[in-house]
Design a protein around this motif. Structure first.
Motif, short mmCIF file in Angstrom:
data_model
loop_
_atom_site.label_atom_id
_atom_site.label_comp_id
_atom_site.label_asym_id
_atom_site.label_seq_id
_atom_site.Cartn_x
_atom_site.Cartn_y
_atom_site.Cartn_z
N UNK A 37 0.83 -1.21 0.00
CA UNK A 37 0.00 0.00 0.00
C UNK A 37 0.86 1.25 0.00
N UNK A 38 1.90 1.27 0.82
CA UNK A 38 2.82 2.41 0.84
C UNK A 38 3.50 2.56 -0.52
N UNK A 39 3.89 1.45 -1.10
CA UNK A 39 4.49 1.49 -2.44
C UNK A 39 3.55 2.13 -3.45
N UNK A 40 2.27 1.77 -3.39
CA UNK A 40 1.30 2.35 -4.31
C UNK A 40 1.11 3.84 -4.05
N UNK A 41 1.02 4.21 -2.76
CA UNK A 41 0.83 5.62 -2.41
C UNK A 41 2.01 6.49 -2.82
N UNK A 42 3.19 5.91 -2.83
CA UNK A 42 4.39 6.66 -3.19
C UNK A 42 4.65 6.65 -4.70
N UNK A 43 3.70 6.14 -5.46
CA UNK A 43 3.84 6.17 -6.91
C UNK A 43 4.60 4.99 -7.49
N UNK A 44 4.65 3.91 -6.75
CA UNK A 44 5.33 2.72 -7.24
C UNK A 44 4.61 2.09 -8.43
N UNK A 45 5.13 0.99 -8.93
CA UNK A 45 4.52 0.34 -10.08
C UNK A 45 3.10 -0.13 -9.78
N UNK A 46 2.32 -0.34 -10.83
CA UNK A 46 0.92 -0.72 -10.69
C UNK A 46 0.74 -2.03 -9.92
N UNK A 47 1.73 -2.91 -9.98
CA UNK A 47 1.59 -4.18 -9.28
C UNK A 47 1.52 -4.00 -7.77
N UNK A 48 2.00 -2.88 -7.25
CA UNK A 48 1.88 -2.62 -5.80
C UNK A 48 0.41 -2.53 -5.40
N UNK A 49 -0.39 -1.84 -6.21
CA UNK A 49 -1.81 -1.71 -5.93
C UNK A 49 -2.50 -3.06 -6.02
N UNK A 50 -2.16 -3.83 -7.04
CA UNK A 50 -2.75 -5.17 -7.20
C UNK A 50 -2.37 -6.06 -6.02
N UNK A 51 -1.11 -6.03 -5.62
CA UNK A 51 -0.65 -6.87 -4.52
C UNK A 51 -1.34 -6.50 -3.20
N UNK A 52 -1.52 -5.20 -2.96
CA UNK A 52 -2.22 -4.76 -1.74
C UNK A 52 -3.68 -5.21 -1.78
N UNK A 53 -4.34 -5.05 -2.92
CA UNK A 53 -5.74 -5.43 -3.04
C UNK A 53 -5.93 -6.93 -2.86
N UNK A 54 -5.05 -7.72 -3.45
CA UNK A 54 -5.14 -9.18 -3.29
C UNK A 54 -4.92 -9.58 -1.84
N UNK A 55 -4.01 -8.88 -1.15
CA UNK A 55 -3.79 -9.15 0.26
C UNK A 55 -5.00 -8.82 1.11
N UNK A 56 -5.65 -7.70 0.81
CA UNK A 56 -6.87 -7.34 1.54
C UNK A 56 -7.97 -8.36 1.32
N UNK A 57 -8.09 -8.85 0.09
CA UNK A 57 -9.08 -9.90 -0.19
C UNK A 57 -8.79 -11.13 0.65
N UNK A 58 -7.53 -11.53 0.69
CA UNK A 58 -7.15 -12.72 1.46
C UNK A 58 -7.39 -12.50 2.94
N UNK A 59 -7.06 -11.32 3.44
CA UNK A 59 -7.28 -10.98 4.84
C UNK A 59 -8.76 -11.13 5.20
N UNK A 60 -9.61 -10.59 4.37
CA UNK A 60 -11.05 -10.66 4.60
C UNK A 60 -11.58 -12.09 4.48
N UNK A 61 -11.13 -12.82 3.46
CA UNK A 61 -11.67 -14.14 3.18
C UNK A 61 -11.15 -15.24 4.10
#
Length: 84
Positions: A37-61
């Motif tokens: 998430x920090x990587x995405x907020x700091x303008x990192x590559x698009x895969x940072x956003x995908x990786x954070x979202x997938x982690x949130x899904x796993x956390x919830x599920x």
């Protein structure tokens, strides 16, 4: 990221091979979500956003214990039923 089982791979042997694919630890999952998430907020590559979202899904599920409230400790087993 564990693209096969979901969540993140975070236990490795000295040779770099994966030690454990079945157990996904809540603390490790949370740390990876934060880092990506920090990587995405700091303008990192698009895969940072995908990786954070997938982690949130796993956390919830898998980590969320809806019956008792809170999370599962120390880990979520992939062979256990998903959180209902």
């Amino acid at each position: 990221m564990d693209r096969h089982n979901g969540g993140y791979l975070h236990t490795f042997k000295d040779d770099g091979s994966v030690l454990e694919e079945e157990d996904k630890h809540l603390v490790g999952t949370s740390r990876f979500i934060y880092l990506f998430s920090v990587g995405a907020l700091l303008g990192g590559p698009a895969w940072c956003t995908e990786a954070a979202a997938k982690g949130l899904d796993f956390l919830r599920d898998y980590h969320l214990d809806r019956k008792h409230g809170g999370g599962t400790l120390p880990s979520a087993r992939l062979d256990a039923p998903k959180s209902a």
